[in-house]
Design a protein around this motif. Structure first.
Motif, short mmCIF file in Angstrom:
data_model
loop_
_atom_site.label_atom_id
_atom_site.label_comp_id
_atom_site.label_asym_id
_atom_site.label_seq_id
_atom_site.Cartn_x
_atom_site.Cartn_y
_atom_site.Cartn_z
N UNK A 184 -20.72 -14.46 35.89
CA UNK A 184 -21.23 -13.41 37.03
C UNK A 184 -20.07 -12.92 37.67
N UNK A 185 -18.98 -13.81 38.13
CA UNK A 185 -17.92 -13.11 38.59
C UNK A 185 -17.19 -12.26 38.09
N UNK A 186 -16.97 -12.45 36.69
CA UNK A 186 -16.44 -11.42 35.98
C UNK A 186 -16.96 -10.13 35.60
N UNK A 187 -18.40 -10.44 35.39
CA UNK A 187 -19.09 -9.27 34.89
C UNK A 187 -19.51 -8.42 35.95
N UNK A 188 -19.61 -8.84 37.05
CA UNK A 188 -20.04 -8.00 38.38
C UNK A 188 -18.78 -6.96 38.41
N UNK A 189 -17.74 -7.55 38.24
CA UNK A 189 -16.47 -6.76 38.29
C UNK A 189 -16.30 -5.69 37.05
N UNK A 190 -17.18 -5.85 36.27
CA UNK A 190 -17.31 -4.99 34.88
C UNK A 190 -15.83 -5.02 34.29
N UNK A 191 -15.22 -6.42 34.45
CA UNK A 191 -14.11 -6.67 33.62
C UNK A 191 -14.31 -6.83 32.24
N UNK A 192 -13.92 -6.02 31.69
CA UNK A 192 -13.99 -5.96 30.01
C UNK A 192 -12.77 -6.61 29.56
N UNK A 193 -12.99 -7.33 28.66
CA UNK A 193 -11.63 -7.93 27.95
C UNK A 193 -12.11 -8.97 27.01
N UNK A 194 -11.02 -9.78 26.32
CA UNK A 194 -11.04 -10.57 25.43
C UNK A 194 -12.17 -11.77 25.87
N UNK A 195 -12.07 -12.10 26.99
CA UNK A 195 -13.29 -13.26 27.41
C UNK A 195 -14.81 -12.71 27.49
N UNK A 251 -18.27 -1.31 38.57
CA UNK A 251 -19.17 -2.27 39.12
C UNK A 251 -20.17 -2.56 37.81
N UNK A 252 -20.62 -3.71 37.61
CA UNK A 252 -22.15 -3.91 36.96
C UNK A 252 -23.10 -4.30 37.92
N UNK A 253 -23.81 -3.27 38.19
CA UNK A 253 -24.95 -3.63 39.07
C UNK A 253 -25.84 -4.69 39.19
N UNK A 254 -26.10 -4.98 37.72
CA UNK A 254 -27.02 -6.07 37.59
C UNK A 254 -26.31 -7.39 37.90
N UNK A 255 -25.20 -7.63 37.66
CA UNK A 255 -24.73 -9.17 37.91
C UNK A 255 -24.36 -9.13 39.30
N UNK A 256 -24.04 -7.89 40.13
CA UNK A 256 -23.80 -7.88 41.28
C UNK A 256 -25.33 -8.23 42.10
N UNK A 257 -26.11 -7.59 41.57
CA UNK A 257 -27.52 -8.13 42.55
C UNK A 257 -27.81 -9.48 42.10
N UNK A 295 -12.20 -1.69 44.43
CA UNK A 295 -10.74 -1.87 44.81
C UNK A 295 -9.95 -2.96 43.80
N UNK A 296 -10.82 -4.01 43.29
CA UNK A 296 -10.26 -4.70 42.28
C UNK A 296 -9.60 -4.16 41.12
N UNK A 297 -10.04 -3.02 40.97
CA UNK A 297 -9.43 -2.24 39.70
C UNK A 297 -8.07 -1.47 39.94
N UNK A 298 -7.84 -1.51 41.26
CA UNK A 298 -6.74 -0.69 41.77
C UNK A 298 -5.63 -1.50 42.53
N UNK A 299 -6.13 -2.52 42.98
CA UNK A 299 -5.26 -3.41 44.05
C UNK A 299 -4.83 -4.98 43.49
#
Length: 243
Positions: free
Chosen positions: A23-34, A47-53, A96-100
């Motif tokens: 949930x922590x990875x997906x709500x940030x829409x962090x796409x990668x090998x994981x 943002x992945x709104x589904x996982x954020x909700x 902000x996680x995408x930029x900072x």
């Protein structure tokens, strides 16, 4: 102070212990090998709104216990405010996680959550009294919760910021478990004012990693992780003694 401790404990349970790594990875829409076979997040999405909700709804579950110690109307309002503000703050944090640097965003994110929680006792009534015995129990629960997941997460984020290619550790990885035990021992030694004994922790870890420490990069990571873990444990000890 007991009212604040109860609310913060519920926050820790909802924001950390009921939030899975997925949930922590997906709500940030962090796409990668994981992500493995899951490719639902677009490359340009923040943002992945589904996982954020999903996370936000799980977050308020521990706060349902407030129906026992507060009036029903008060609890409904409090949960509604916490749900809305949590969604807003986490949505901004995801952007902000995408930029900072994730560590800075994480600290600001938690400061905002705790700030809102600390405003609640000033507007609602708690229908209970906490004696000294129960207050010590609350302090102990708060300390244990802080020493485990929040500290592990902030150390993980610090590593990802400094070493972007490093693999993020899960809570049950050997490194994370050692870190938790290290902080627990540091806190216990600090409670008994046996600060020199804290050196035993570093000595044992250094002895176990003697061969690995010959590599400069590993040596830097080792020092970063160990010293950050010790500093966090001592900060929590100071907070414990001051409340």
């Amino acid at each position: 102070m007991a009212r604040y401790l109860i609310l913060i404990i519920l926050h820790l349970l909802g924001d950390f212990y009921l939030q899975t790594t997925k949930v922590a990875q997906c709500k940030n829409a962090r796409k990668g090998s994981e992500c493995e076979v899951c490719k639902k997040c677009k490359d340009d999405s923040w943002i992945n709104w589904k996982y954020l909700l999903v996370h936000s709804l799980l977050y308020i579950v521990p706060f349902l216990v407030l129906y026992i110690i507060m009036g029903g109307i008060y609890v409904t309002v409090v949960i509604g405010v916490l749900l809305v503000t949590h969604i807003l703050i986490d949505a901004i944090s995801c952007c902000f996680n995408k930029k900072n640097k994730q560590t800075v965003v994480f600290i600001i994110d938690q400061a905002l959550h705790v700030g809102i929680i600390c405003l609640i006792p000033g507007f609602v009534t708690f229908s209970y009294n906490i004696d000294a015995c129960y207050y010590v129990v609350l302090k102990t629960i708060f300390t244990c919760l802080m020493l485990i997941m929040p500290c592990s997460i902030i150390i993980n984020k610090l590593f990802k910021d400094i070493y972007p290619q490093s693999k993020e550790m899960g809570m049950f990885d050997i490194g994370s478990i050692i870190g938790v035990m290290e902080r627990m021992l540091t806190f216990i030694f600090a409670c008994f004012e046996s600060f020199p004994a804290i050196a035993i922790i570093i000595t044992v870890k250094t002895w176990a990693r003697t061969n690995d420490l010959k590599e400069p990069e590993f040596r830097n990571k080792y020092l970063l992780g160990t010293l950050t873990s010790l500093v966090l444990a001592l900060i929590i000890f100071i907070v414990y003694k001051s409340i």
